[in-house]
Design a protein around this motif. Sequence first.
Motif, PDB file in Angstrom:
ATOM      1  N   ALA A  30       0.865  -1.191   0.000  1.00 41.44           N
ATOM      2  CA  ALA A  30       0.000   0.000   0.000  1.00 41.44           C
ATOM      3  C   ALA A  30       0.887   1.221   0.000  1.00 41.44           C
ATOM      4  O   ALA A  30       2.000   1.163   0.501  1.00 41.44           O
ATOM      5  CB  ALA A  30      -0.890   0.001   1.234  1.00 41.44           C
ATOM      6  N   PHE A  31       0.393   2.298  -0.582  1.00 42.64           N
ATOM      7  CA  PHE A  31       1.171   3.528  -0.524  1.00 42.64           C
ATOM      8  C   PHE A  31       1.311   3.964   0.927  1.00 42.64           C
ATOM      9  O   PHE A  31       0.455   3.677   1.755  1.00 42.64           O
ATOM     10  CB  PHE A  31       0.476   4.626  -1.329  1.00 42.64           C
ATOM     11  N   TYR A  33      -0.571   9.282   1.174  1.00 41.38           N
ATOM     12  CA  TYR A  33      -1.915   9.097   0.632  1.00 41.38           C
ATOM     13  C   TYR A  33      -2.852  10.192   1.145  1.00 41.38           C
ATOM     14  O   TYR A  33      -3.585  10.813   0.375  1.00 41.38           O
ATOM     15  CB  TYR A  33      -2.463   7.709   1.015  1.00 41.38           C
ATOM     16  N   VAL A  34      -2.791  10.448   2.443  1.00 45.27           N
ATOM     17  CA  VAL A  34      -3.663  11.464   3.046  1.00 45.27           C
ATOM     18  C   VAL A  34      -3.363  12.841   2.425  1.00 45.27           C
ATOM     19  O   VAL A  34      -4.272  13.581   2.058  1.00 45.27           O
ATOM     20  CB  VAL A  34      -3.470  11.496   4.583  1.00 45.27           C
ATOM     21  N   ARG A  35      -2.076  13.149   2.285  1.00 45.50           N
ATOM     22  CA  ARG A  35      -1.669  14.443   1.732  1.00 45.50           C
ATOM     23  C   ARG A  35      -2.169  14.601   0.288  1.00 45.50           C
ATOM     24  O   ARG A  35      -2.753  15.617  -0.071  1.00 45.50           O
ATOM     25  CB  ARG A  35      -0.132  14.529   1.780  1.00 45.50           C
ATOM     26  N   VAL A  36      -1.960  13.557  -0.511  1.00 48.12           N
ATOM     27  CA  VAL A  36      -2.371  13.630  -1.918  1.00 48.12           C
ATOM     28  C   VAL A  36      -3.889  13.696  -2.027  1.00 48.12           C
ATOM     29  O   VAL A  36      -4.440  14.477  -2.794  1.00 48.12           O
ATOM     30  CB  VAL A  36      -1.789  12.438  -2.717  1.00 48.12           C
ATOM     31  N   LYS A  37      -4.563  12.915  -1.216  1.00 43.94           N
ATOM     32  CA  LYS A  37      -6.033  12.887  -1.233  1.00 43.94           C
ATOM     33  C   LYS A  37      -6.587  14.277  -0.891  1.00 43.94           C
ATOM     34  O   LYS A  37      -7.517  14.765  -1.531  1.00 43.94           O
ATOM     35  CB  LYS A  37      -6.525  11.827  -0.234  1.00 43.94           C
ATOM     36  N   ASN A  38      -6.006  14.913   0.123  1.00 45.83           N
ATOM     37  CA  ASN A  38      -6.444  16.256   0.502  1.00 45.83           C
ATOM     38  C   ASN A  38      -6.191  17.256  -0.614  1.00 45.83           C
ATOM     39  O   ASN A  38      -7.008  18.142  -0.860  1.00 45.83           O
ATOM     40  CB  ASN A  38      -5.718  16.730   1.775  1.00 45.83           C
ATOM     41  N   GLN A  73       0.664  10.768  -8.868  1.00 39.97           N
ATOM     42  CA  GLN A  73       1.023  11.721  -7.806  1.00 39.97           C
ATOM     43  C   GLN A  73       1.524  11.004  -6.554  1.00 39.97           C
ATOM     44  O   GLN A  73       2.416  11.491  -5.864  1.00 39.97           O
ATOM     45  CB  GLN A  73      -0.191  12.577  -7.451  1.00 39.97           C
ATOM     46  N   LEU A  74       0.925   9.857  -6.274  1.00 43.55           N
ATOM     47  CA  LEU A  74       1.364   9.083  -5.104  1.00 43.55           C
ATOM     48  C   LEU A  74       2.772   8.539  -5.317  1.00 43.55           C
ATOM     49  O   LEU A  74       3.571   8.480  -4.378  1.00 43.55           O
ATOM     50  CB  LEU A  74       0.384   7.948  -4.831  1.00 43.55           C
ATOM     51  N   ILE A  75       3.063   8.162  -6.553  1.00 40.43           N
ATOM     52  CA  ILE A  75       4.413   7.672  -6.858  1.00 40.43           C
ATOM     53  C   ILE A  75       5.429   8.809  -6.709  1.00 40.43           C
ATOM     54  O   ILE A  75       6.479   8.644  -6.102  1.00 40.43           O
ATOM     55  CB  ILE A  75       4.451   7.023  -8.265  1.00 40.43           C
ATOM     56  N   GLU A  76       5.065   9.984  -7.235  1.00 42.17           N
ATOM     57  CA  GLU A  76       5.949  11.155  -7.084  1.00 42.17           C
ATOM     58  C   GLU A  76       6.179  11.454  -5.599  1.00 42.17           C
ATOM     59  O   GLU A  76       7.300  11.731  -5.171  1.00 42.17           O
ATOM     60  CB  GLU A  76       5.319  12.403  -7.735  1.00 42.17           C
ATOM     61  N   ALA A  77       5.096  11.388  -4.828  1.00 47.37           N
ATOM     62  CA  ALA A  77       5.202  11.638  -3.387  1.00 47.37           C
ATOM     63  C   ALA A  77       6.089  10.579  -2.740  1.00 47.37           C
ATOM     64  O   ALA A  77       6.862  10.865  -1.822  1.00 47.37           O
ATOM     65  CB  ALA A  77       3.812  11.632  -2.751  1.00 47.37           C
ATOM     66  N   GLY A  78       5.988   9.359  -3.255  1.00 49.62           N
ATOM     67  CA  GLY A  78       6.804   8.254  -2.745  1.00 49.62           C
ATOM     68  C   GLY A  78       8.290   8.492  -2.989  1.00 49.62           C
ATOM     69  O   GLY A  78       9.121   8.231  -2.117  1.00 49.62           O
ATOM     70  N   TYR A  79       8.636   9.006  -4.178  1.00 49.69           N
ATOM     71  CA  TYR A  79      10.044   9.322  -4.474  1.00 49.69           C
ATOM     72  C   TYR A  79      10.535  10.360  -3.472  1.00 49.69           C
ATOM     73  O   TYR A  79      11.642  10.276  -2.958  1.00 49.69           O
ATOM     74  CB  TYR A  79      10.215   9.931  -5.871  1.00 49.69           C
ATOM     75  N   GLU A  80       9.674  11.354  -3.242  1.00 48.31           N
ATOM     76  CA  GLU A  80      10.014  12.458  -2.340  1.00 48.31           C
ATOM     77  C   GLU A  80      10.249  11.920  -0.926  1.00 48.31           C
ATOM     78  O   GLU A  80      11.273  12.194  -0.299  1.00 48.31           O
ATOM     79  CB  GLU A  80       8.826  13.436  -2.355  1.00 48.31           C
ATOM     80  N   THR A  81       9.299  11.146  -0.448  1.00 51.52           N
ATOM     81  CA  THR A  81       9.389  10.568   0.895  1.00 51.52           C
ATOM     82  C   THR A  81      10.613   9.664   1.037  1.00 51.52           C
ATOM     83  O   THR A  81      11.280   9.654   2.066  1.00 51.52           O
ATOM     84  CB  THR A  81       8.110   9.751   1.200  1.00 51.52           C
ATOM     85  N   ALA A  82      10.906   8.925  -0.030  1.00 49.05           N
ATOM     86  CA  ALA A  82      12.032   7.982   0.027  1.00 49.05           C
ATOM     87  C   ALA A  82      13.368   8.700   0.006  1.00 49.05           C
ATOM     88  O   ALA A  82      14.385   8.145   0.410  1.00 49.05           O
ATOM     89  CB  ALA A  82      11.952   7.012  -1.144  1.00 49.05           C
ATOM     90  N   GLY A  83      13.358   9.936  -0.500  1.00 44.10           N
ATOM     91  CA  GLY A  83      14.622  10.666  -0.617  1.00 44.10           C
ATOM     92  C   GLY A  83      15.327  10.405  -1.944  1.00 44.10           C
ATOM     93  O   GLY A  83      16.535  10.572  -2.045  1.00 44.10           O
TER      94      GLY A  83
END
Length: 327
Positions: free
Chosen positions: A2-3, A8-13, A123-133
């Motif tokens: 799961a993302f 997920y919450v941030r992107v959903k908002n 967008q979730l994947i982009e956020a994932g790259y960001e979160t992962a560093g």
Amino acid sequence: MAFYRPDYVRVKNAFTSKKEEAKAASEERRAALSAEIPELDSICRQLSATGPRIFEAALHPEGDLEGKIAAIRKENEALLAEQKRILAEHGYPEDWFDVKYECPICNDEGNVDGVMCVCMKKQLIEAGYETAGIAGLAATHNFETFDLSYYDYDSEIRSKMKYVFERVKNYAETFKVGASPSLLFLGGTGLGKTHLSVAAAKRVIELQNYVVYGTAQNIFADFEHEKFNKPYTDQSPSRTDKYYECDLLVMDDLGTELKSQAVTAFLYNLLNTRLGEGKPMIISTNLTTADAIVERYDERIGSRLLGEFLPYKFAGKDVRMLKLKKR
Ligand SMILES: [Zn+2]
């Protein structure tokens, strides 16, 4: 699989506000033009009464309800046609009042019939790259850009690296917390360890997993910071939680951080906890022999890394130097 929940919450908002902004912008266009053109204002008012009129009709179903509703709909169509005509007359496109959603597939809802829309997934994947560093590295360090031709100078090395590349790619494609092993990338500087580490991280994120990437230096700096700045009684979330919680931890350049007893303790604790919980890691290191690892850390870490990780030996000459020569 799961993302990462906070992503997920941030992107959903963000989707919710995007949708509301699009609606508000459409309302603003309508209000501005209606104030200018009185006949348009009248049509807008009549159009907005369509819903309540149908509802009202349905409350009194005696007589020809279907006929009544059909009549209201017909009037509505005529009003819309008139609205288009007036808009065109004043030089505006006929869809001037339509809500302009960013995504025509889901109207910025983020999903269609309960299935996540491609736009939200992206967008979730982009956020994932960001979160992962790895946001800055993902574009250049991926499986598509891994160039085996750098190893053409030696067919044996090339076939070894082809093997490593294919195994790591397959690992990422089939990654599963609790089932995938941990990997140990061994080899000197510039042999492609970072490239394949980031490429694996990127692919595992795209397959909806929570990944964290960091150099050993940065990861241990976080542990140090916490040890010296956060009292044990402080229960608030800490900057090292992610190293325990993520589905896949990718640690680059182990052995280049400053040597200390504290680092050995952090590393052992991290390895022990994650292995115990079945959470995979990819660790790359320039320490290429068992002796070097044991000497730098200790026996316990040596036996974890050498006994429980799947080792891949990176071969060849410094690719970075070869790249410079190629230019
Ligand atoms: Zn969409």
